[in-house]
Scaffold this motif. Structure first.
Motif, PDB file in Angstrom:
ATOM      1  N   HIS A 115       0.846  -1.205   0.000  1.00  0.00           N
ATOM      2  CA  HIS A 115       0.000   0.000   0.000  1.00  0.00           C
ATOM      3  C   HIS A 115       0.878   1.251   0.000  1.00  0.00           C
ATOM      4  N   SER A 116       2.161   1.076  -0.208  1.00  0.00           N
ATOM      5  CA  SER A 116       3.161   2.170  -0.161  1.00  0.00           C
ATOM      6  C   SER A 116       3.255   2.769   1.235  1.00  0.00           C
ATOM      7  N   ARG A 117       3.092   1.957   2.250  1.00  0.00           N
ATOM      8  CA  ARG A 117       3.159   2.481   3.622  1.00  0.00           C
ATOM      9  C   ARG A 117       4.499   2.104   4.254  1.00  0.00           C
ATOM     10  N   ASP A 118       4.968   2.986   5.102  1.00  0.00           N
ATOM     11  CA  ASP A 118       6.252   2.781   5.782  1.00  0.00           C
ATOM     12  C   ASP A 118       5.969   2.124   7.147  1.00  0.00           C
ATOM     13  N   ILE A 119       6.227   0.845   7.239  1.00  0.00           N
ATOM     14  CA  ILE A 119       5.847   0.080   8.430  1.00  0.00           C
ATOM     15  C   ILE A 119       7.067  -0.148   9.338  1.00  0.00           C
ATOM     16  N   HIS A 120       6.874   0.112  10.624  1.00  0.00           N
ATOM     17  CA  HIS A 120       7.961  -0.111  11.592  1.00  0.00           C
ATOM     18  C   HIS A 120       7.461  -1.114  12.633  1.00  0.00           C
ATOM     19  N   VAL A 121       8.028  -2.296  12.672  1.00  0.00           N
ATOM     20  CA  VAL A 121       7.579  -3.276  13.669  1.00  0.00           C
ATOM     21  C   VAL A 121       8.746  -3.733  14.541  1.00  0.00           C
ATOM     22  N   GLY A 122       8.416  -4.243  15.724  1.00  0.00           N
ATOM     23  CA  GLY A 122       9.453  -4.664  16.672  1.00  0.00           C
ATOM     24  C   GLY A 122      10.171  -3.450  17.212  1.00  0.00           C
ATOM     25  N   GLY A 123      11.421  -3.616  17.569  1.00  0.00           N
ATOM     26  CA  GLY A 123      12.157  -2.477  18.117  1.00  0.00           C
ATOM     27  C   GLY A 123      13.574  -2.901  18.449  1.00  0.00           C
ATOM     28  N   VAL A 151      -6.525  -5.256  26.627  1.00  0.00           N
ATOM     29  CA  VAL A 151      -7.267  -3.994  26.584  1.00  0.00           C
ATOM     30  C   VAL A 151      -6.529  -2.933  27.378  1.00  0.00           C
ATOM     31  N   GLU A 152      -5.643  -3.394  28.248  1.00  0.00           N
ATOM     32  CA  GLU A 152      -4.989  -2.456  29.158  1.00  0.00           C
ATOM     33  C   GLU A 152      -4.168  -1.404  28.419  1.00  0.00           C
ATOM     34  N   LYS A 153      -3.463  -1.814  27.372  1.00  0.00           N
ATOM     35  CA  LYS A 153      -2.532  -0.885  26.731  1.00  0.00           C
ATOM     36  C   LYS A 153      -2.955  -0.482  25.329  1.00  0.00           C
ATOM     37  N   LEU A 154      -4.213  -0.767  25.025  1.00  0.00           N
ATOM     38  CA  LEU A 154      -4.721  -0.425  23.688  1.00  0.00           C
ATOM     39  C   LEU A 154      -4.450   1.024  23.322  1.00  0.00           C
ATOM     40  N   HIS A 155      -4.745   1.900  24.291  1.00  0.00           N
ATOM     41  CA  HIS A 155      -4.644   3.332  23.996  1.00  0.00           C
ATOM     42  C   HIS A 155      -3.201   3.785  23.810  1.00  0.00           C
ATOM     43  N   LEU A 156      -2.246   2.911  24.169  1.00  0.00           N
ATOM     44  CA  LEU A 156      -0.844   3.307  24.016  1.00  0.00           C
ATOM     45  C   LEU A 156      -0.242   2.810  22.707  1.00  0.00           C
ATOM     46  N   MET A 157      -0.987   1.967  22.029  1.00  0.00           N
ATOM     47  CA  MET A 157      -0.437   1.398  20.791  1.00  0.00           C
ATOM     48  C   MET A 157      -0.067   2.495  19.792  1.00  0.00           C
ATOM     49  N   GLU A 158      -0.887   3.519  19.747  1.00  0.00           N
ATOM     50  CA  GLU A 158      -0.609   4.569  18.773  1.00  0.00           C
ATOM     51  C   GLU A 158       0.585   5.437  19.178  1.00  0.00           C
ATOM     52  N   LYS A 159       0.976   5.332  20.441  1.00  0.00           N
ATOM     53  CA  LYS A 159       2.187   6.054  20.870  1.00  0.00           C
ATOM     54  C   LYS A 159       3.427   5.262  20.463  1.00  0.00           C
ATOM     55  N   MET A 160       3.242   3.977  20.304  1.00  0.00           N
ATOM     56  CA  MET A 160       4.385   3.095  20.011  1.00  0.00           C
ATOM     57  C   MET A 160       4.551   2.915  18.499  1.00  0.00           C
ATOM     58  N   PHE A 161       3.421   2.877  17.767  1.00  0.00           N
ATOM     59  CA  PHE A 161       3.491   2.576  16.338  1.00  0.00           C
ATOM     60  C   PHE A 161       2.931   3.735  15.519  1.00  0.00           C
ATOM     61  N   ASN A 162       3.537   3.965  14.338  1.00  0.00           N
ATOM     62  CA  ASN A 162       3.010   5.020  13.475  1.00  0.00           C
ATOM     63  C   ASN A 162       1.671   4.587  12.868  1.00  0.00           C
ATOM     64  N   SER A 163       0.972   5.528  12.260  1.00  0.00           N
ATOM     65  CA  SER A 163      -0.386   5.209  11.793  1.00  0.00           C
ATOM     66  C   SER A 163      -0.358   4.171  10.683  1.00  0.00           C
ATOM     67  N   ALA A 164       0.702   4.179   9.872  1.00  0.00           N
ATOM     68  CA  ALA A 164       0.805   3.185   8.793  1.00  0.00           C
ATOM     69  C   ALA A 164       0.890   1.782   9.383  1.00  0.00           C
ATOM     70  N   THR A 165       1.670   1.656  10.440  1.00  0.00           N
ATOM     71  CA  THR A 165       1.838   0.336  11.055  1.00  0.00           C
ATOM     72  C   THR A 165       0.538  -0.113  11.711  1.00  0.00           C
ATOM     73  N   MET A 166      -0.152   0.830  12.347  1.00  0.00           N
ATOM     74  CA  MET A 166      -1.443   0.475  12.950  1.00  0.00           C
ATOM     75  C   MET A 166      -2.417   0.005  11.859  1.00  0.00           C
ATOM     76  N   ALA A 167      -2.375   0.690  10.723  1.00  0.00           N
ATOM     77  CA  ALA A 167      -3.272   0.291   9.627  1.00  0.00           C
ATOM     78  C   ALA A 167      -2.879  -1.105   9.119  1.00  0.00           C
ATOM     79  N   ALA A 168      -1.580  -1.356   9.056  1.00  0.00           N
ATOM     80  CA  ALA A 168      -1.125  -2.684   8.596  1.00  0.00           C
ATOM     81  C   ALA A 168      -1.587  -3.771   9.571  1.00  0.00           C
TER      82      ALA A 168
END
Ligand SMILES: Cc1cc2nc3c(=O)[nH]c(=O)nc-3n(C[C@H](O)[C@H](O)[C@H](O)COP(=O)(O)OP(=O)(O)OC[C@H]3O[C@@H](n4cnc5c(N)ncnc54)[C@H](O)[C@@H]3O)c2cc1C
Lengths: 396, 491
Positions: free
Chosen positions: A134-142, B432-449
């Motif tokens: 989808h042309s998205r920049d995905i960052h997983v893990g850390g 459910v505890e950390k759901l609201h923090l997921m977006e602090k950890m991952f960018n929106s593209a990753t959340m969409a993925a």
């Protein structure tokens, strides 16, 4: 207006943004992006004739040397990465040839004898960055050694054959370079009992850090090694002798050598080098306790038909067999290995098929997870851009 | 919920029999939460299938009727992952407890998802030495969460559980060769199986840690690995946490890989001493437990270098466990530590995050300071070798203000951990505890993925929707809840 892509070109991308732009253009023009790697060009169904090949950046982004963690661009070759890590007396404990890029090692789940002591890519990889379909920049893990936030796409990508996205960066665990490597070469008349001996070795006090079996013309050799301080390695080597005398007298120590990690790595590479050049190469993945028997049957088959080179990892049930086979012999080997794999509940995969054998399916017969993989491919690469048709075919 | 309750129950009874369905409100209360009691929800029913076929049939029935499905093992999770919110049926694996095979020659055990971690290890141990040749050699399923006597292998896989020996031997995913999973449409998929390698992307890896949101794991192929035979176990006392943390960082940097490195602070030492009387010095500011295992011939040398690092960082004494009994007692005390916290606080909230190990010294100080800013006492006992911190916030659950401050401090701590290169969870998961923090950890593209992956497996959100990643269909809000209770413990 973006420039039209001329097909079958090689494109260099320096930034994630450039990969994104390329993916967008390829999507618009329906041009696949193909990357089969250096050492896996012949693995799977061939790519469509018109495609784009992407060359990625090859720098170490950050070496968190006190954490034994490194962040690297996926285009970095193993040689370059190991040279960088060596400056801090560290290495990436994976058996991969120097000219492979890290991306290739990840997407093909490359592993070798070192897996005994250090695990495979799925155990070493901590994080990934990739561009999806989808042309998205995905960052997983850390960069932490433990992390269970979100789906473990990092592991999903291991062995994904480049079909799910374009990995441009990886974060990995490293290890300290051992003071000494003590390598041991042994010979054995037949690998019949090798699986049992391997299990015994692994649960004993003389479990090695790597272990592999090599055979040519019915001549079987086992190579193993210990890593650590010199005195410790010597103690283990002495204990190995006692162990073999008591429990595995059929294994004879031919040579013991104190060496460096570099030299040991070179020797391991040399022993697997034949696989890079052989016109016919088939891999079998079998239950651990079947490894020795499978090797034996392959070598018996070879005495009737043609010369085969065989190497195996008895601790992980992986066998490679290959040689300079003509089409007819390759077809026969296909039949034999397919039956052999089926009889033990294993899998067979063709890594290289000689000319005239394109009718041989490189992949094993339908696996139950193939439909799920196909759904995932569609979710992650909806336009079927990345290595289309290599393993997951569109009609499935 | 779309269908009438009686219809749902009758259809389920057809699949698993009367005894396999629990619908009595009084009994259902036992399933209203896991180890995170602020996340509560009574299920409509609990169903207890005994095999994969029954699970698949139950899933088909429930999906068709539009009833939300929540997989559950033993309910020891700490993030509300196996709790039903807004109606739905729990599919429990607690009757899927068959150890189908223990194959020592192939070093693999095949187990029903409901088999307890410890039960598998006891069964493997009972089978003795693999080939009979090497005295003392043994195999085991390595993941060892402190909950191992209760938690299931399916739950361990679904949460990718860690434990005390994770530092050297890795988390659950490294020990799962394959899983059988029932998907939202009732299809049964097997990934991997008993082989060490497969073809194509690592689906087993994806399913491990997916917290029951992609399907219900019914069977697990567990990799058995050699158990250690020789150990050295020491504990070093320090004047302060910074010294203990710096020691961990230095040991990691030295390249030695211990089996475990666990730290507790002065307050925890006091609590543990009161509860179990192990013999730690009551006045110590921090304690570092270190175990190394491996080849007898090299252990002393390795230990010497570890002890040297302890000394260089100001250890006031390094004591050795004299024998196997003393060692066993030390780890027993460590694993039971959470049970003792009630001595110093009515309620406590255990957080779980991971930070780069080189940053431990500063991280622990910063986390304690964050607690202080919210007027809360924080105590620590954690898997230091992995950088997996478990700050424990002490509070009073009957004080609504306290509860809100705990929630706010927890969030600040996790955000801090992310800001220094860490993660919001090291081993307990998101639930459910950390759901609201997921977006602090991952960018929106990753959340969409992540959303696309969920949709590929479960397009209608039938299974554990709204956990791990936010969902449009169900919104679970914990923040307003008061009366926070005592989370079950951790690490
Ligand atoms: C005292 C105590 C100590 C603990 N120590 C540790 C520790 O050291 N390390 C650690 O990592 N965790 C620890 N935990 C947390 C917990 O024990 C683990 O997360 C454990 O793996 C959960 O297993 P369970 O069978 O209880 O799963 P549950 O709590 O029932 O479920 C947990 C999650 O997994 C899903 N799930 C369960 N079974 C399945 C299945 N068969 N298929 C699909 N999804 C499923 C659920 O839907 C839920 O999302 C501890 C908890 C307690 C109470």
């Amino acid at each position: 207006m973006p420039k039209p892509l001329t097909e079958n070109t090689t494109v260099t991308a320096n930034q994630p943004a450039q990969i994104i732009e390329l993916v967008q253009r390829c999507t618009a023009q329906r041009t696949p992006i193909v990357d089969y790697g250096h050492a896996h060009k012949t693995l799977g169904h061939p790519p469509p004739p018109d495609h784009i090949q992407l060359i990625l950046q090859n720098n170490t982004i950050e070496h968190y040397d006190r954490d034994l963690v490194v962040r690297v661009e996926a285009g970095t070759t193993i040689a370059k990465l190991q040279a960088t890590l060596k400056k801090s007396n560290q290495f990436l404990p994976i058996d991969a040839h120097d000219d492979m890029t890290l991306g290739e090692v990840i997407t093909h789940n490359v592993f070798g004898p070192l897996r005994v002591g250090f695990g495979a890519m799925r155990d070493l990889l901590l994080g990934l960055r990739y561009i999806d379909g989808h042309s998205r920049d995905i960052h997983v893990g850390g960069r932490t050694v433990k992390n269970v936030a979100g789906y473990d796409v990092t592991r999903l990508m291991v062995g994904s054959l480049g079909e799910l996205g374009c990995i441009y960066e990886a974060t990995l665990r490293t290890s300290a370079i051992p003071q000494t490597v003590l390598s041991v070469e042994l010979s054995i008349d037949t690998p019949r009992r090798l699986d049992a001996i391997t299990t015994d070795l692994l649960v004993s006090d003389v479990g090695p850090v790597h272990l592999a079996l090599h055979a040519q013309a019915n001549h079987w050799r086992v190579h193993l090694a210990y890593f650590g301080h010199t005195a410790g390695c010597r103690a283990q080597s002495n204990a190995l002798e006692t162990f073999l005398n008591r429990f595995a007298p059929e294994l004879k120590i031919d040579r013991t050598q104190e060496t460096t990690l570099d030299q040991d790595a070179q020797q391991r590479t040399r022993r697997s080098q034949w696989r890079r050049h052989t016109p016919a190469l088939v891999k079998l993945i079998v239950p651990l306790a079947a490894t020795g028997a499978v090797c034996r049957q392959l070598s018996q088959w070879a005495t009737t038909y043609t010369t085969l080179q065989i190497d195996a990892l008895p601790a992980h049930g992986r066998v490679f067999a290959g040689g300079d086979l003509d089409a007819d012999s390759a077809h026969k080997l296909d039949l034999h290995t397919s039956q052999l794999a089926a009889s033990v509940g294993g899998l067979r995969i063709w890594y290289a098929r000689p000319t005239g054998t394109q009718s041989i399916d490189p992949w094993p017969p339908a696996l139950t997870d193939r439909a799920t993989l196909t759904k995932l491919k569609h979710a992650m690469d909806p336009h079927n851009l990345f290595n289309p048709g290599r393993f997951i075919t569109a009609q499935q | 919920m779309a269908a009438a309750i009686e219809t749902v129950l009758n259809r389920l009874r057809e699949v698993v029999g009367d005894e396999g369905v629990l619908a009595d409100r009084n009994e259902l209360v036992a399933y209203e939460c896991d180890g995170l009691p602020i996340a509560k929800g009574v299920p409509t029913a609990v169903v207890f299938p005994t095999d994969t076929g029954q699970v698949a049939e139950c899933v088909r029935v429930l999906a068709k009727l539009g009833v939300p499905i929540v997989p559950r093992g033993s309910g020891t999770g700490l993030t509300g992952g196996c709790v039903v919110f807004g109606g739905g049926v729990i599919v429990s694996t607690s009757r899927m407890t068959r150890i189908e095979s223990i194959d020592l020659a192939n070093r693999v055990a095949v187990v029903g998802a409901g088999v307890r971690n410890l039960a598998l290890n006891e069964a493997v141990a009972a089978r003795g030495t693999p080939m009979g040749a090497t005295e003392g050699g043994w195999l085991r399923f390595s993941p060892d969460p402190s909950s191992q006597s209760a938690s299931t292998i399916g739950g361990n896989a679904a949460t990718n559980a860690g434990g005390i020996n994770t530092l050297k031997y890795g988390v659950t995913t490294s020990h799962v060769l394959g899983v059988e999973v029932v998907l939202a449409d009732g299809a049964v998929v097997r990934t991997g199986g008993g082989l060490c390698d497969g073809v194509g992307a690592d689906l087993t890896g994806l399913l491990c840690g997916s917290e029951g949101t992609l399907g219900i794991i019914t069977r697990v192929w567990c990799r058995l690995t050699a158990g250690p035979r020789h150990f050295r176990t020491v504990y070093a006392e320090f004047g302060c946490m910074r010294e203990a943390c710096q020691t961990v960082s230095d040991v990691v940097a030295s390249g030695v890989v211990p089996t475990s490195m666990e730290i507790m602070d002065g307050q925890m030492i006091g609590v543990i001493e009161q509860a179990f009387g192990y013999g730690f010095s009551a006045g110590a500011g921090a304690l570092l437990l270190i175990e190394i295992d491996g080849v007898e011939a090299v252990l002393d040398e390795q230990l010497e270098s570890v002890v040297r690092i302890c000394g260089a960082n100001g250890a006031e004494g390094v004591r050795h466990c004299a024998d196997a009994q003393e060692r066993a007692e030390l780890w027993r005390v460590r694993k039971r530590a959470f049970g003792a916290i009630g001595r110093i606080s009515r309620s406590y909230c255990t957080q779980d995050a991971c930070v780069p190990r080189s940053k431990l010294p500063e991280a622990i100080e910063a986390i304690t300071a964050i607690g202080g800013r919210y007027g809360l006492k924080v105590t620590h006992i954690f898997h230091a070798g992995d950088g997996n911190v478990h700050p424990i916030l002490l509070f009073d659950e009957d004080d609504a203000d306290d509860v809100q401050r705990v929630l706010a401090a927890s969030e600040a701590i996790l955000e801090y951990c992310v800001s220094i290169g860490g993660t919001i969870t090291g081993e307990h998961g998101v639930g459910v505890e950390k759901l609201h923090l997921m977006e602090k950890m991952f960018n929106s593209a990753t959340m969409a993925a992540f959303g696309d992956i969920k949709a590929a497996f479960d397009p209608d959100g039938c299974i554990n929707d709204g956990k791990l990643i936010p969902s449009d269909r169900i919104r679970i809000e914990l923040k307003g809840v008061t009366g926070m209770n005592v989370p079950g413990g951790a690490g």
